[in-house]
Enzyme design. Structure first.
Site, PDB file in Angstrom:
ATOM      1  N   HIS A 165       9.562 -25.737   0.433  1.00 27.45           N
ATOM      2  CA  HIS A 165       9.122 -26.869  -0.375  1.00 27.45           C
ATOM      3  C   HIS A 165       8.191 -26.431  -1.502  1.00 27.45           C
ATOM      4  O   HIS A 165       7.524 -27.265  -2.111  1.00 27.45           O
ATOM      5  CB  HIS A 165       8.443 -27.910   0.524  1.00 27.45           C
ATOM      6  CG  HIS A 165       9.361 -28.477   1.551  1.00 27.45           C
ATOM      7  ND1 HIS A 165      10.112 -29.612   1.340  1.00 27.45           N
ATOM      8  CD2 HIS A 165       9.685 -28.044   2.797  1.00 27.45           C
ATOM      9  CE1 HIS A 165      10.850 -29.865   2.419  1.00 27.45           C
ATOM     10  NE2 HIS A 165      10.604 -28.928   3.320  1.00 27.45           N
ATOM     11  N   GLU A 180       0.818  -1.211   0.000  1.00 32.20           N
ATOM     12  CA  GLU A 180       0.000   0.000   0.000  1.00 32.20           C
ATOM     13  C   GLU A 180       0.853   1.263   0.000  1.00 32.20           C
ATOM     14  O   GLU A 180       0.420   2.315  -0.476  1.00 32.20           O
ATOM     15  CB  GLU A 180      -0.938  -0.004   1.216  1.00 32.20           C
ATOM     16  CG  GLU A 180      -2.112   0.934   1.089  1.00 32.20           C
ATOM     17  CD  GLU A 180      -3.156   0.722   2.161  1.00 32.20           C
ATOM     18  OE1 GLU A 180      -4.230   1.342   2.060  1.00 32.20           O
ATOM     19  OE2 GLU A 180      -2.915  -0.069   3.099  1.00 32.20           O
ATOM     20  N   LYS A 209     -13.109   1.693  -2.901  1.00 36.71           N
ATOM     21  CA  LYS A 209     -14.127   2.026  -1.896  1.00 36.71           C
ATOM     22  C   LYS A 209     -15.252   2.853  -2.516  1.00 36.71           C
ATOM     23  O   LYS A 209     -16.433   2.643  -2.215  1.00 36.71           O
ATOM     24  CB  LYS A 209     -13.483   2.791  -0.738  1.00 36.71           C
ATOM     25  CG  LYS A 209     -12.501   1.964   0.091  1.00 36.71           C
ATOM     26  CD  LYS A 209     -11.890   2.805   1.194  1.00 36.71           C
ATOM     27  CE  LYS A 209     -10.893   2.008   2.019  1.00 36.71           C
ATOM     28  NZ  LYS A 209     -10.270   2.836   3.082  1.00 36.71           N
TER      29      LYS A 209
END
Length: 421
Positions: free
Chosen positions: A295, A269, A410
């Protein structure tokens, strides 16, 4: 004590590296002096928050009787406290439980609601803006589910943490709720050392003063020019971001998983931006746990595109001496060389071996080695990454502290629901 080891390849930069270091250092000094970013001052200022929380707890029976802290918040309002809680909980068996209500996932919310006894819980509603849709929606659901009497018997069970004069702050004032304020110049992702983190962690019983002290020491060291390793690393990452676009944090300790998630938000951000010249810049964060992700993701690092730098986070002393038994298993005798060694030895040897294998391929690496996992070291680690983020942002000539890309989503969300209504 925390040791910082930078691989030689990560120190190689352009001829003007020293000048860029001074430029970035000067930018952070200005941010601090002019109040552009307030997180630099939290290690000192938040001591008053802790004092206030402890005084409130001493005089409030509801707080004393509570065994669960319910944190209603998302992103910067929860990730930092969640990271510290996860890392410290194994060392503090008597700490009060903290439940984080973050995601508006109905299955998860119902499952967590079922684990909450209102009579033994405190509800912390955390939102810097005061209007975060996920937070207010979950708060409404909690009010209904638990029958919270905000203006009556449950008033002292609800605590609000927000910006001064936010709509949530006005709500708290109207209903006489205890509230703590986030400094206006501290963004959510930099706010863990403010009331956002210090209130729930203090209520849970952690040594939050030690967290702040660990952070304060690094602030003092950095501005006293005793931590220039941060500048060297930050300038390298900024200078070479187009080549090493991904910064991988490999944390060797299961209880650091939420810390890697906090780092991903902080890094992504803050550093994914459009600069003053209209160019898209930034480094992609990736958080992994060793040895589990050796792994899987390690294969991509070693033989995939050479677009990554890797930071290893290691704990020297886990405070646990669990040993691998001296047992020989038929057909698997080849692994008997590890018998008698501790699991901590095994995990840290895997960290060292993995770092050596990556560095041997010419991939830039560095190591953060903490003596142990405790409040002071974690406070230092929080400040380390916040300072590093600011250094890289300054060197990229972007606004480290805004988030226009997040705000756009938003706004679109609001229009979707307004259209339906």
């Amino acid at each position: 004590m925390t040791d910082y080891q930078i691989d030689p390849s990560l120190q190689q930069s352009v001829p003007s590296a020293e000048e860029r270091m001074e430029e970035a250092y000067g930018a952070l000094v200005r941010e601090r002096e002019e109040g552009i970013a307030g997180y630099y001052n939290l290690p000192e200022d938040s001591r008053l928050v802790i004092d206030e929380v402890e005084a409130q707890a001493a005089s409030t029976p509801e707080i004393q009787a509570a065994d669960t802290i319910v944190v209603i918040g998302i992103g910067g309002s929860s990730l930092g406290a969640k990271a510290l809680d996860q890392a410290l909980r194994p060392l503090h068996a008597g700490a009060k439980r903290i439940l984080f209500l973050e995601n508006p996932d109905p299955l998860e919310l119902q499952a967590k609601f079922a684990r909450i006894d209102k009579s033994k819980s405190l509800f912390l509603v955390i939102s810097k803006s005061g209007g975060t849709i996920e937070t207010t929606s979950i708060f409404k659901a909690a009010i209904e589910h638990f029958g919270l009497e905000i203006d009556g018997a449950d008033r002292k069970r609800v605590i609000v943490i927000t910006d001064k004069d936010s709509i949530l702050n006005r709500y708290a004032d109207d209903h006489g709720l205890q509230s703590y304020l986030i400094p206006h110049n501290v963004g959510g992702r930099f706010s863990v050392l403010s009331a956002v983190g210090m209130v729930p962690l203090t209520l849970a019983g952690y040594d939050t003063r030690a967290i702040l002290e660990g952070a304060r020491k690094l602030v003092d060291d950095f501005f006293g020019r005793r931590a220039d390793h941060l500048l060297r690393k930050g300038i390298f990452l900024a200078e070479h971001w187009e080549r090493y676009r991904i910064n991988v944090l490999f944390a060797y300790g299961s209880y650091l998983e939420d810390f890697t998630k906090w780092y991903v938000q902080l890094w992504g951000e803050s550093l994914g931006k459009i600069d003053a010249e209209g160019k898209r810049v930034g480094l992609t964060p990736a958080g992994h746990i060793g040895s589990v992700d050796q792994h899987s993701f390690l294969q991509l690092i070693i033989e995939g595109p050479r677009d990554k730098s890797v930071t290893f986070l290691q704990i020297a002393d886990f405070g646990e001496d669990l040993t691998i038994p001296r047992i020989s298993l038929k057909h698997i005798e080849k692994n008997d060389y590890i018998n008698g060694h501790s699991f901590a030895e095994l995990l840290n040897a895997e960290c060292d071996a993995t770092r050596e294998s990556i560095a041997g391929e010419g991939i830039p690496t560095d190591l953060i080695r903490m003596d142990r996992l405790d409040e002071a070291h974690l406070g230092e680690l929080i400040l380390y990454y916040e300072l590093l983020t600011s250094i890289v942002g300054a060197a990229l000539h972007i606004d480290t502290y805004n988030q226009p890309g997040v705000e756009l989503g938003k706004k679109i969300l609001v229009t979707k629901f307004q259209t339906k209504d």
